[in-house]
Design a protein around this motif. Structure first.
Motif, PDB file in Angstrom:
ATOM      1  N   GLY A  52     -19.938 -19.838   3.904  1.00 53.34           N
ATOM      2  CA  GLY A  52     -20.401 -18.475   3.694  1.00 53.34           C
ATOM      3  C   GLY A  52     -19.493 -17.761   2.719  1.00 53.34           C
ATOM      4  N   LYS A  53     -19.882 -16.560   2.341  1.00 52.94           N
ATOM      5  CA  LYS A  53     -19.058 -15.770   1.423  1.00 52.94           C
ATOM      6  C   LYS A  53     -17.699 -15.515   2.056  1.00 52.94           C
ATOM      7  CE  LYS A  53     -22.754 -13.402  -0.948  1.00 52.94           C
ATOM      8  NZ  LYS A  53     -23.383 -12.125  -1.247  1.00 52.94           N
ATOM      9  N   GLN A  95     -23.491 -16.936  -3.308  1.00 55.38           N
ATOM     10  CA  GLN A  95     -24.292 -18.043  -2.806  1.00 55.38           C
ATOM     11  C   GLN A  95     -25.662 -18.001  -3.457  1.00 55.38           C
ATOM     12  OE1 GLN A  95     -23.467 -17.108   1.523  1.00 55.38           O
ATOM     13  NE2 GLN A  95     -23.414 -19.343   1.540  1.00 55.38           N
ATOM     14  N   GLY A  96     -26.475 -18.992  -3.164  1.00 55.51           N
ATOM     15  CA  GLY A  96     -27.830 -19.033  -3.695  1.00 55.51           C
ATOM     16  C   GLY A  96     -28.561 -17.730  -3.422  1.00 55.51           C
ATOM     17  N   GLY A  97     -29.229 -17.196  -4.441  1.00 61.69           N
ATOM     18  CA  GLY A  97     -29.954 -15.939  -4.302  1.00 61.69           C
ATOM     19  C   GLY A  97     -29.156 -14.725  -4.757  1.00 61.69           C
ATOM     20  N   ASP A  98     -27.845 -14.871  -4.880  1.00 65.96           N
ATOM     21  CA  ASP A  98     -27.010 -13.774  -5.378  1.00 65.96           C
ATOM     22  C   ASP A  98     -27.123 -13.690  -6.893  1.00 65.96           C
ATOM     23  OD1 ASP A  98     -26.076 -13.132  -2.855  1.00 65.96           O
ATOM     24  OD2 ASP A  98     -24.226 -14.298  -3.052  1.00 65.96           O
ATOM     25  N   VAL A 109     -20.927  -9.474  -8.385  1.00 62.12           N
ATOM     26  CA  VAL A 109     -21.846 -10.208  -7.527  1.00 62.12           C
ATOM     27  C   VAL A 109     -22.738  -9.172  -6.863  1.00 62.12           C
ATOM     28  CG1 VAL A 109     -22.091 -11.724  -5.532  1.00 62.12           C
ATOM     29  CG2 VAL A 109     -20.200 -12.076  -7.123  1.00 62.12           C
ATOM     30  N   ASN A 110     -24.041  -9.276  -7.132  1.00 63.58           N
ATOM     31  CA  ASN A 110     -25.012  -8.310  -6.618  1.00 63.58           C
ATOM     32  C   ASN A 110     -24.613  -6.872  -6.962  1.00 63.58           C
ATOM     33  OD1 ASN A 110     -26.509 -10.429  -5.504  1.00 63.58           O
ATOM     34  ND2 ASN A 110     -25.339 -10.354  -3.620  1.00 63.58           N
ATOM     35  N   GLY A 111     -24.093  -6.701  -8.180  1.00 65.07           N
ATOM     36  CA  GLY A 111     -23.723  -5.369  -8.673  1.00 65.07           C
ATOM     37  C   GLY A 111     -22.358  -4.879  -8.246  1.00 65.07           C
TER      38      GLY A 111
END
Length: 116
Positions: A52-53, A95-98, A109-111
């Protein structure tokens, strides 16, 4: 004088044997020692858990000429991975989707800007 030398030799031999046995125990129990400047120096335990993160992961780099050069230049250590590479230890930030972006301010990461 001779007695002191024998005692000293015994101490050195005992300490050396202890370090050797400890390294075997560490290896068998999945304890990894990092001494590279790219990551905090210390002991890390390798476990088989979902990633996980924020998690730290260890892995063998792919056998590639870039990593051959990295070993030759001592950027990474030698070890038991294919190609003679040492295991790498890194932290997971995405992770995948980020969504990951790199810009003048740094890595986001994600802004959200990653802290250094």
């Amino acid at each position: 004088m001779r007695k002191t030398r024998n005692i000293l030799a015994g101490i050195v031999l005992s300490v050396s044997a202890g370090i050797f046995l400890l390294s075997i125990v560490f290896r068998l129990t999945g304890i990894y020692y990092n001494n590279t400047p790219s990551f905090p120096v210390g002991f890390y335990k390798i476990v088989d858990e979902p990633v996980g993160k924020g998690a730290y992961v260890s892995f063998c780099p792919p056998q590639d000429e870039v990593f051959d050069m990295a070993v030759a230049r001592h950027y990474i250590n030698t070890g038991n991975c294919p190609g003679g590479y040492g295991m790498l230890l890194k932290r997971v930030f995405a992770q995948g989707g980020d969504t990951v972006s790199i810009g003048g301010a740094g890595i986001k990461v994600n802004g959200e800007l990653l802290r250094k």
